[in-house]
Design an enzyme around this catalytic site. Sequence first.
Site, PDB file in Angstrom:
ATOM      1  N   ASP A 150       7.627  -7.258   4.097  1.00  0.00           N
ATOM      2  CA  ASP A 150       8.147  -6.192   3.237  1.00  0.00           C
ATOM      3  C   ASP A 150       9.250  -5.414   3.929  1.00  0.00           C
ATOM      4  OD1 ASP A 150       7.292  -3.739   4.565  1.00  0.00           O
ATOM      5  OD2 ASP A 150       5.409  -3.740   3.471  1.00  0.00           O
TER       6      ASP A 150
ATOM      7  N   PRO B  39       0.837  -1.200   0.000  1.00  0.00           N
ATOM      8  CA  PRO B  39       0.000   0.000   0.000  1.00  0.00           C
ATOM      9  C   PRO B  39       0.874   1.253   0.000  1.00  0.00           C
ATOM     10  CG  PRO B  39       0.030  -1.010   2.183  1.00  0.00           C
ATOM     11  CD  PRO B  39       0.745  -1.947   1.262  1.00  0.00           C
TER      12      PRO B  39
ATOM     13  N   HIS C 186       7.979  -0.552   7.538  1.00  0.00           N
ATOM     14  CA  HIS C 186       7.475   0.532   6.697  1.00  0.00           C
ATOM     15  C   HIS C 186       8.576   1.060   5.769  1.00  0.00           C
ATOM     16  CE1 HIS C 186       3.691   3.069   6.748  1.00  0.00           C
ATOM     17  NE2 HIS C 186       4.418   3.799   5.940  1.00  0.00           N
TER      18      HIS C 186
HETATM   19  C1  FMN Z   1       5.799   6.702  -0.935  1.00  0.00           C
HETATM   20  C2  FMN Z   1       5.338   5.656   0.038  1.00  0.00           C
HETATM   21  C3  FMN Z   1       4.075   5.750   0.598  1.00  0.00           C
HETATM   22  C4  FMN Z   1       3.631   4.763   1.481  1.00  0.00           C
HETATM   23  N1  FMN Z   1       2.350   4.817   1.945  1.00  0.00           N
HETATM   24  C5  FMN Z   1       1.893   3.820   2.738  1.00  0.00           C
HETATM   25  C6  FMN Z   1       0.532   3.786   3.132  1.00  0.00           C
HETATM   26  O1  FMN Z   1      -0.264   4.625   2.749  1.00  0.00           O
HETATM   27  N2  FMN Z   1       0.152   2.771   3.931  1.00  0.00           N
HETATM   28  C7  FMN Z   1       1.001   1.795   4.388  1.00  0.00           C
HETATM   29  O2  FMN Z   1       0.612   0.914   5.139  1.00  0.00           O
HETATM   30  N3  FMN Z   1       2.292   1.796   4.006  1.00  0.00           N
HETATM   31  C8  FMN Z   1       2.741   2.782   3.182  1.00  0.00           C
HETATM   32  N4  FMN Z   1       4.049   2.744   2.757  1.00  0.00           N
HETATM   33  C9  FMN Z   1       4.925   1.628   3.167  1.00  0.00           C
HETATM   34  C10 FMN Z   1       4.833   0.453   2.190  1.00  0.00           C
HETATM   35  O3  FMN Z   1       3.576  -0.168   2.241  1.00  0.00           O
HETATM   36  C11 FMN Z   1       5.891  -0.602   2.497  1.00  0.00           C
HETATM   37  O4  FMN Z   1       5.785  -1.017   3.840  1.00  0.00           O
HETATM   38  C12 FMN Z   1       7.314  -0.126   2.245  1.00  0.00           C
HETATM   39  O5  FMN Z   1       7.383   0.725   1.125  1.00  0.00           O
HETATM   40  C13 FMN Z   1       8.209  -1.334   2.052  1.00  0.00           C
HETATM   41  O6  FMN Z   1       9.535  -0.978   1.940  1.00  0.00           O
HETATM   42  P1  FMN Z   1      10.316  -0.761   0.552  1.00  0.00           P
HETATM   43  O7  FMN Z   1       9.851   0.549   0.004  1.00  0.00           O
HETATM   44  O8  FMN Z   1      11.726  -0.744   0.993  1.00  0.00           O
HETATM   45  O9  FMN Z   1       9.951  -1.915  -0.364  1.00  0.00           O
HETATM   46  C14 FMN Z   1       4.496   3.710   1.854  1.00  0.00           C
HETATM   47  C15 FMN Z   1       5.777   3.631   1.294  1.00  0.00           C
HETATM   48  C16 FMN Z   1       6.194   4.580   0.384  1.00  0.00           C
HETATM   49  C17 FMN Z   1       7.555   4.440  -0.229  1.00  0.00           C
HETATM   50  O1  173 Z   2       4.480   7.977   3.536  1.00  0.00           O
HETATM   51  C1  173 Z   2       4.187   6.926   4.123  1.00  0.00           C
HETATM   52  O2  173 Z   2       5.016   6.055   4.397  1.00  0.00           O
HETATM   53  C2  173 Z   2       2.810   6.720   4.547  1.00  0.00           C
HETATM   54  O3  173 Z   2       2.540   5.691   5.053  1.00  0.00           O
HETATM   55  C3  173 Z   2       1.798   7.761   4.338  1.00  0.00           C
HETATM   56  C4  173 Z   2       1.444   8.558   5.376  1.00  0.00           C
HETATM   57  C5  173 Z   2       0.522   9.565   5.155  1.00  0.00           C
HETATM   58  C6  173 Z   2      -0.063   9.746   3.929  1.00  0.00           C
HETATM   59  C7  173 Z   2       0.305   8.943   2.889  1.00  0.00           C
HETATM   60  C8  173 Z   2       1.233   7.931   3.088  1.00  0.00           C
END
Ligand code: FMN
Ligand code: 173
Length: 419
Positions: A337, A114, A306
């Site tokens: 992840d 996500p 995350h």
């Molecule tokens: C730009 C961005 C936005 C993200 N937004 C969310 C989110 O809205 N909800 C969430 O559970 N994790 C969010 N994540 C975390 C990812 O789901 C995931 O855990 C993480 O990107 C995994 O690590 P990696 O980028 O090294 O593969 C976000 C990650 C990135 C890079």
């Molecule tokens: O940026 C992120 O990792 C994330 O999880 C997030 C938090 C707020 C809004 C959108 C994404």
Amino acid sequence: MASHQIVESKNEKGELKKYGAFQNEIYYQGMFQNRTVEVTTDPSKLEKQAKDAMNHKAFCYIAGGAGERATMDANRLAFRQWKIIPRMLRDTTNRDLQITLFGQTYPTPLLFAPVGIQAVFHPDKETGVAKIAAELKVPYILSTAAASTIEEVAEASGDGSPRWFQLYWPQTDEITISLLQRAKKARYTALVVTLDTWALAWRPWDLDTGFLPFVKGEVGNDVGFSDPVFQRIFREKHGKDVKNDIVTAAVAWSSDVFSGKAHTWEQLKVIKENWDGPIILKGIQHVEDAKLALEAGVQGIIVSNHGGRQMDGAIGSLDVLPEIVDAVGEKLTVLFDSGVRTGADVIKALCLGAKGVLIGRPWVYGLGIAGKEGAKQVMQNILADLDQGMGLSGIGTIANCNRSMVRKVQYPGDSNSSN
Ligand SMILES: Cc1cc2nc3c(=O)[nH]c(=O)nc-3n(C[C@H](O)[C@H](O)[C@H](O)COP(=O)(O)O)c2cc1C
Ligand SMILES: O=C(O)C(=O)c1ccccc1
């Protein structure tokens, strides 16, 4: 062979291409230079390609992490330190990449992690990525912090395509319940509850560029703003409609969702009572929390930090996977992840006991470089690399991945490239 079908495509004469397997598809495109989009196949160059192609703030938002990015480094270093021990003389010509999660079979072990506010990376945004995810038959996990609504993404993803909903858990139960009802109605089959982001971490790159568009109401609040219960509560409190004051509405929404107040294990009851399908807790790193998740009666967990965007200084996610699998792996579906960049990384996580692997930044870079087709190409590249790597390691099916095939070895020169 389900793993082969999804990349079968037809040539101009309508004949099925004879290159069916993931890796052959990519080789074929590379050899004849007929890739539809030019996203690098080199994981160590992907971030740079995105940096050159994208708006600076949006790039920093993806590439950045918490604090001094020590946990991002730890994620990569953990992957570097776990090594694969390949097996020989096994018939792995026809590999099967299928997995089964919560009774559903998927053709590959990957999932789209996500990711919020995808409109800042490309106008194709969530609806576009959901479409290519459906083409690949790879589950798309919609973030609560999205720039498209729950219903729009369901429509784009289409009937029968795998889609899960990720909850950023509001403080107001009534709103939580409404989001869950909408996701159920739109046929999202599993619920991911992210536990590690009840407040945003100290993220220097975003602080320095002033990047927080959802709090200003610019973008990324579509799930909240389209919610009838949030709309009603906002009207009662402020005497006006969300659409007439999106700045105030954005503050109201984001302070309910990223409240700075953690929920408790007891409060999971509300979610369990209002969701029929599997519940998966995302952000588990401590083995005791994995055990509490089991006690709480959820069906799965995602071992994740995350992507190093929340608690800087936290341990590399891969390093806690084995002990968590040992503790709860027989009773809970353990997904993984954080730091996955290559096919070999996927193999390592699977050998250490993950049942499926979420990909984060790589496809988001692809989205920034070339829209939804760029995101698709990145996932196809990782799948091709995985497919080929399984063959070369003597792994014919995902079930063949096991702990005897990996060992932690620390070489002095190990570095953390491919962030
Ligand atoms: C730009 C961005 C936005 C993200 N937004 C969310 C989110 O809205 N909800 C969430 O559970 N994790 C969010 N994540 C975390 C990812 O789901 C995931 O855990 C993480 O990107 C995994 O690590 P990696 O980028 O090294 O593969 C976000 C990650 C990135 C890079
Ligand atoms: O940026 C992120 O990792 C994330 O999880 C997030 C938090 C707020 C809004 C959108 C994404």
